[in-house]
Design a protein around this motif. Structure first.
Motif, PDB file in Angstrom:
ATOM      1  N   GLU A  17       0.793  -1.241   0.000  1.00 44.73           N
ATOM      2  CA  GLU A  17       0.000   0.000   0.000  1.00 44.73           C
ATOM      3  C   GLU A  17       0.820   1.284   0.000  1.00 44.73           C
ATOM      4  O   GLU A  17       0.345   2.316  -0.435  1.00 44.73           O
ATOM      5  N   ASN A  18       2.040   1.243   0.500  1.00 47.33           N
ATOM      6  CA  ASN A  18       2.835   2.467   0.539  1.00 47.33           C
ATOM      7  C   ASN A  18       3.945   2.487  -0.503  1.00 47.33           C
ATOM      8  O   ASN A  18       4.722   3.433  -0.561  1.00 47.33           O
ATOM      9  N   ALA A  19       4.010   1.461  -1.322  1.00 44.23           N
ATOM     10  CA  ALA A  19       5.006   1.409  -2.400  1.00 44.23           C
ATOM     11  C   ALA A  19       4.485   2.165  -3.613  1.00 44.23           C
ATOM     12  O   ALA A  19       3.325   2.029  -3.998  1.00 44.23           O
ATOM     13  N   SER A  20       5.323   2.980  -4.202  1.00 33.74           N
ATOM     14  CA  SER A  20       4.959   3.662  -5.438  1.00 33.74           C
ATOM     15  C   SER A  20       5.127   2.709  -6.612  1.00 33.74           C
ATOM     16  O   SER A  20       6.024   1.872  -6.611  1.00 33.74           O
ATOM     17  N   GLY A  44      -3.555   3.185   0.026  1.00 36.29           N
ATOM     18  CA  GLY A  44      -2.288   3.592   0.605  1.00 36.29           C
ATOM     19  C   GLY A  44      -1.818   4.928   0.075  1.00 36.29           C
ATOM     20  O   GLY A  44      -2.547   5.644  -0.602  1.00 36.29           O
ATOM     21  N   THR A  45      -0.560   5.226   0.373  1.00 34.70           N
ATOM     22  CA  THR A  45       0.005   6.522  -0.003  1.00 34.70           C
ATOM     23  C   THR A  45       0.924   6.436  -1.209  1.00 34.70           C
ATOM     24  O   THR A  45       1.330   7.462  -1.746  1.00 34.70           O
ATOM     25  N   GLY A  46       1.268   5.231  -1.653  1.00 34.58           N
ATOM     26  CA  GLY A  46       2.153   5.080  -2.798  1.00 34.58           C
ATOM     27  C   GLY A  46       1.485   5.536  -4.082  1.00 34.58           C
ATOM     28  O   GLY A  46       0.339   5.179  -4.366  1.00 34.58           O
ATOM     29  N   ALA A  47       2.172   6.346  -4.862  1.00 35.20           N
ATOM     30  CA  ALA A  47       1.623   6.865  -6.116  1.00 35.20           C
ATOM     31  C   ALA A  47       1.685   5.813  -7.219  1.00 35.20           C
ATOM     32  O   ALA A  47       2.503   4.898  -7.178  1.00 35.20           O
TER      33      ALA A  47
END
Length: 105
Positions: A17-20, A44-47
């Motif tokens: 979820e936080n991996a771009s 998540g925050t990953g773009a």
């Protein structure tokens, strides 16, 4: 002839979820007909970035089937290509940027 690479829908949907996610191609990026009509990234925050025509020569498209959708689940998404054909994008936070024909304004 340039090589062709294939990533499965399950592999993309299984990314942390936080991996771009950055998918870049000299020419085309094509999302084949999705089994369940959706590419569901985990929340998540990953773009998420799709960059076709990475060499900037004006030959490179991003395309997917009309009936398919990308579900970003809150992630930012960027699509860059000389041509863009999108079925649909669902982003509940409306943080969407699509760049069309960058060279021609």
């Amino acid at each position: 002839m340039l090589p062709t690479f294939t990533l499965s829908e399950a592999a993309l949907e299984g990314i942390s979820e936080n991996a771009s996610v950055i998918l870049e191609a000299t020419n085309d990026i094509t999302l084949q007909l999705l089994e369940d009509n959706g590419l569901y990234f985990t929340q998540g925050t990953g773009a998420v970035t799709f960059k076709a025509d990475a060499d900037g020569d004006g030959v490179g498209s991003f395309s997917m089937s009309e009936g398919d959708r990308i579900f970003t689940n809150g992630r930012n998404i960027t699509i860059e290509a000389a041509e863009i054909h999108v079925g649909g994008i669902n982003n509940p936070l409306l943080s969407l940027w699509v760049e069309y024909n960058k060279k021609n304004g």
